[in-house]
Design an enzyme around this catalytic site. Structure first.
Site, PDB file in Angstrom:
ATOM      1  N   TRP A 278      37.041  33.340  51.382  1.00  0.00           N
ATOM      2  CA  TRP A 278      37.851  32.907  52.523  1.00  0.00           C
ATOM      3  C   TRP A 278      37.100  33.152  53.831  1.00  0.00           C
ATOM      4  CZ3 TRP A 278      43.486  35.003  51.538  1.00  0.00           C
ATOM      5  CH2 TRP A 278      44.332  33.931  51.228  1.00  0.00           C
TER       6      TRP A 278
ATOM      7  N   CYS B 141      36.181  37.316  44.539  1.00  0.00           N
ATOM      8  CA  CYS B 141      37.637  37.165  44.575  1.00  0.00           C
ATOM      9  C   CYS B 141      38.079  36.354  45.798  1.00  0.00           C
ATOM     10  CB  CYS B 141      38.290  38.547  44.526  1.00  0.00           C
ATOM     11  SG  CYS B 141      40.022  38.519  43.992  1.00  0.00           S
ATOM     12  N   HIS B 142      38.862  36.948  46.723  1.00  0.00           N
ATOM     13  CA  HIS B 142      39.324  36.241  47.915  1.00  0.00           C
ATOM     14  C   HIS B 142      38.313  36.254  49.054  1.00  0.00           C
ATOM     15  CE1 HIS B 142      43.225  36.684  45.859  1.00  0.00           C
ATOM     16  NE2 HIS B 142      43.672  35.715  46.641  1.00  0.00           N
ATOM     17  N   ALA B 143      37.223  37.011  48.915  1.00  0.00           N
ATOM     18  CA  ALA B 143      36.260  37.154  50.014  1.00  0.00           C
ATOM     19  C   ALA B 143      35.655  35.833  50.489  1.00  0.00           C
ATOM     20  CB  ALA B 143      35.162  38.132  49.620  1.00  0.00           C
TER      21      ALA B 143
END
Length: 217
Positions: free
Chosen positions: A122, A118-120
């Protein structure tokens, strides 16, 4: 017991899970459950001690998870792999923590497996690790990945060397299978107590070295 079950056994394999409040509940709890079922020793790391608050789809509060250790008090040498759950606030907070970035760089330098969903990714962007890498993530951060030199693709799972990445909670069944497969291949090469590391771990490290020489990391 079939070959897939055997391949996913992780006896005493040490996995760090980096998270803070705002983590997407299922992206932490489901991989952790799968890892522990396979025999891995999972440690929840966070910038602060106590408990961290999980969420559903970034909005609704979910479970709280106890932090096992504080990130500034550990070393990458203590772990064989790292898992990064998503959650917008979770990932955006962790990417700003110097100790998190340093930990991820050390894990990558050692050629150890990294799973992120997912956003990890980043956090991998902020650690300066995505240049030249193939990965996926939540669609809203694809520009950040591309701007950092990574190659984002819209697939439920992307495996690239010592990384496995996915886009969102709906990808978890495929993500968990790929994560367990990557970790188990590395596990066969892990030797604790300063014994030499061989097999997949050695190959992963050679891959990282070649990539770095090519200027991709």
């Amino acid at each position: 017991m079939n070959k897939r079950t055997i391949a996913s056994k992780l006896p005493d394999f040490r996995v760090a899970v980096l998270a803070t409040s705002g983590f997407e509940e299922s992206e932490l709890t489901e991989p952790v459950k799968a890892l522990r079922k396979a025999g891995a020793r999972v440690t929840i790391l966070s910038p602060k001690p106590g408990q961290i608050q999980g969420v559903h789809h970034d909005l609704d509060k979910a479970v709280k998870i106890k932090v096992d250790r504080v990130i500034r008090e550990v070393s990458a040498a203590e772990f064989d792999a790292v898992h990064l759950p998503g959650g917008t606030v979770n990932a955006d907070s962790l990417r700003m923590v110097p100790e998190v970035r340093a930990f991820l760089r050390a894990m990558q330098d050692a050629g150890k497996p990294i799973s992120a969903i997912c956003h990890a990714p980043w956090e991998l962007v902020s650690a300066g690790l995505v240049r030249g890498r193939k990965l996926t993530a939540y669609h809203s951060i694809q520009d950040d990945i591309r701007n950092a030199g990574g190659h984002w693709t819209d697939r439920e799972v992307v495996e690239d060397g010592n990384w496995v990445t996915s886009r969102q909670p709906g990808d978890l069944p495929a993500f968990n299978r790929a994560m367990l497969g990557l970790f188990s291949r590395s596990c066969r090469g892990v030797r604790h107590h300063d014994k030499p590391q061989t097999n997949t771990t050695t190959r992963l490290r050679k891959t990282v070295t070649k990539t770095r020489k090519a200027g991709s990391i």
